[in-house]
Design an enzyme around this catalytic site. Sequence first.
Site, PDB file in Angstrom:
ATOM      1  N   HIS A  17     -11.694  -2.677  14.768  1.00 47.19           N
ATOM      2  CA  HIS A  17     -12.246  -1.419  13.938  1.00 47.19           C
ATOM      3  C   HIS A  17     -12.209   0.139  14.445  1.00 47.19           C
ATOM      4  O   HIS A  17     -11.798   0.840  14.261  1.00 47.19           O
ATOM      5  CB  HIS A  17     -12.196  -2.246  13.113  1.00 47.19           C
ATOM      6  CG  HIS A  17     -12.630  -2.979  11.976  1.00 47.19           C
ATOM      7  ND1 HIS A  17     -12.876  -4.314  12.505  1.00 47.19           N
ATOM      8  CD2 HIS A  17     -11.326  -3.276  11.528  1.00 47.19           C
ATOM      9  CE1 HIS A  17     -12.368  -5.646  11.291  1.00 47.19           C
ATOM     10  NE2 HIS A  17     -10.969  -4.679  11.293  1.00 47.19           N
ATOM     11  N   LYS A  41     -13.292 -13.313  -2.541  1.00 46.70           N
ATOM     12  CA  LYS A  41     -12.852 -13.231  -1.466  1.00 46.70           C
ATOM     13  C   LYS A  41     -14.390 -13.788  -0.565  1.00 46.70           C
ATOM     14  O   LYS A  41     -15.335 -12.966  -1.308  1.00 46.70           O
ATOM     15  CB  LYS A  41     -12.611 -12.276  -0.216  1.00 46.70           C
ATOM     16  CG  LYS A  41     -11.315 -12.858   0.355  1.00 46.70           C
ATOM     17  CD  LYS A  41     -10.688 -12.186   1.020  1.00 46.70           C
ATOM     18  CE  LYS A  41     -10.673 -12.095   2.715  1.00 46.70           C
ATOM     19  NZ  LYS A  41     -10.070 -11.206   3.033  1.00 46.70           N
ATOM     20  N   ARG A  90      -1.869  -3.641  14.506  1.00 50.17           N
ATOM     21  CA  ARG A  90      -2.317  -3.847  15.872  1.00 50.17           C
ATOM     22  C   ARG A  90      -1.052  -4.750  16.309  1.00 50.17           C
ATOM     23  O   ARG A  90      -0.490  -4.824  17.184  1.00 50.17           O
ATOM     24  CB  ARG A  90      -3.097  -5.181  15.286  1.00 50.17           C
ATOM     25  CG  ARG A  90      -4.635  -4.738  15.278  1.00 50.17           C
ATOM     26  CD  ARG A  90      -5.930  -6.399  14.701  1.00 50.17           C
ATOM     27  NE  ARG A  90      -4.954  -6.188  13.551  1.00 50.17           N
ATOM     28  CZ  ARG A  90      -5.503  -7.499  12.767  1.00 50.17           C
ATOM     29  NH1 ARG A  90      -6.368  -8.573  12.762  1.00 50.17           N
ATOM     30  NH2 ARG A  90      -4.674  -7.318  11.867  1.00 50.17           N
ATOM     31  N   SER A 127     -11.159 -10.018  12.631  1.00 48.25           N
ATOM     32  CA  SER A 127     -12.287 -10.538  12.123  1.00 48.25           C
ATOM     33  C   SER A 127     -11.694 -11.910  12.265  1.00 48.25           C
ATOM     34  O   SER A 127     -13.175 -12.874  12.662  1.00 48.25           O
ATOM     35  CB  SER A 127     -12.448  -9.294  10.999  1.00 48.25           C
ATOM     36  OG  SER A 127     -12.457  -8.602  10.646  1.00 48.25           O
TER      37      SER A 127
HETATM   38  O1  PNS Z   1      -9.193  -5.009   6.159  1.00 46.04           O
HETATM   39  P1  PNS Z   1      -8.477  -5.634   4.705  1.00 46.04           P
HETATM   40  O2  PNS Z   1      -8.658  -6.900   3.978  1.00 46.04           O
HETATM   41  O3  PNS Z   1      -7.665  -5.889   5.785  1.00 46.04           O
HETATM   42  O4  PNS Z   1      -8.389  -4.568   4.645  1.00 46.04           O
HETATM   43  C1  PNS Z   1      -7.818  -4.898   2.917  1.00 46.04           C
HETATM   44  C2  PNS Z   1      -8.354  -3.233   2.252  1.00 46.04           C
HETATM   45  C3  PNS Z   1      -9.205  -3.235   1.602  1.00 46.04           C
HETATM   46  C4  PNS Z   1      -7.286  -1.750   2.601  1.00 46.04           C
HETATM   47  C5  PNS Z   1      -7.242  -3.461   0.784  1.00 46.04           C
HETATM   48  O5  PNS Z   1      -7.488  -4.814   0.542  1.00 46.04           O
HETATM   49  C6  PNS Z   1      -7.243  -3.050  -0.274  1.00 46.04           C
HETATM   50  O6  PNS Z   1      -7.269  -2.125  -0.213  1.00 46.04           O
HETATM   51  N1  PNS Z   1      -8.563  -3.361  -1.603  1.00 46.04           N
HETATM   52  C7  PNS Z   1      -9.317  -2.442  -2.290  1.00 46.04           C
HETATM   53  C8  PNS Z   1      -7.410  -2.389  -4.094  1.00 46.04           C
HETATM   54  C9  PNS Z   1      -6.456  -2.240  -3.864  1.00 46.04           C
HETATM   55  O7  PNS Z   1      -6.613  -0.767  -3.905  1.00 46.04           O
HETATM   56  N2  PNS Z   1      -4.919  -2.411  -4.054  1.00 46.04           N
HETATM   57  C10 PNS Z   1      -3.573  -1.662  -3.963  1.00 46.04           C
HETATM   58  C11 PNS Z   1      -3.410  -2.151  -2.874  1.00 46.04           C
HETATM   59  S1  PNS Z   1      -2.674  -1.404  -2.245  1.00 46.04           S
END
Ligand code: PNS
Length: 167
Positions: A17, A41, A90, A127
Site C-alpha cells: 500500500h 466487515k 498487484r 493485508s
Molecule cells: O482495500 P479494499 O477492501 O480492496 O478497498 C475497497 C474499497 C474501499 C476501495 C471499496 O470497497 C469502496 O470503494 N467502498 C466504498 C463503497 C462504494 O463506493 N462502493 C461502490 C464501489 S464501485
Amino acid sequence: MPKAVVPGSFDPVTLGHLDVVTRTAALFDEVVVAVLVNESKRALFSVQERIDMIQRSTAATANVSVMSFSGLLTDFCAQQEASVIVKGLRAPADLDIELQMAHMNTHLSGVETLLLPTSPSLSFVSSSLVKEVVRFGGDISGLVPADVRDRLQGRATAGREEEKRER
Ligand code: PNS
C-alpha cells in the site's frame, strides 16, 4: 496534477500500500489516503488504529493526509474535490474487480481511476495474507512497517493466549 484519493480497508497498511501511496504522492499535488469504515466487515484494527499506522508511515511525505470515510467513495471524492482515485494493481487477478469498480465510479460521478502496478517485489503482499502468516507465527518483516509488525505480533500473541485459556 491536483488531488488524488487512495482508498482501501488498510487492515492493516502494508508496504505494498505504502509503495502505491508514495508513488501517487510524487504524481499529484495532494493525496488523501481514505480508510473505509465498514460496519459489516469485522476488522482486526479499529479505524483510528489504521489511520494512526498510516499517518506514522507517511509522516515524511508532506502532501499525504489520512482520513476515514463511509458510504460511497464517489461522494467522498466529491467532498474532497478530488477528481482521481488511485488503486494498486498487484496481479492480473485484481483487474476484474478493479475495472468493475472503476467503471461504476465513473458512471456515478465522472471520477477517473488510475491503476498503478504495485512494485514486483511487493506484488504478493496483502493485508489478509500478512494477518494469516503472523497468526501462525511466521515472520512478516519486510512486508509491513516495523510498528505495524509489532502491533500484529502483539495481537497474535494475545490471541494465542486467549485460545489457551479457553481450552
Ligand atoms: O482495500 P479494499 O477492501 O480492496 O478497498 C475497497 C474499497 C474501499 C476501495 C471499496 O470497497 C469502496 O470503494 N467502498 C466504498 C463503497 C462504494 O463506493 N462502493 C461502490 C464501489 S464501485
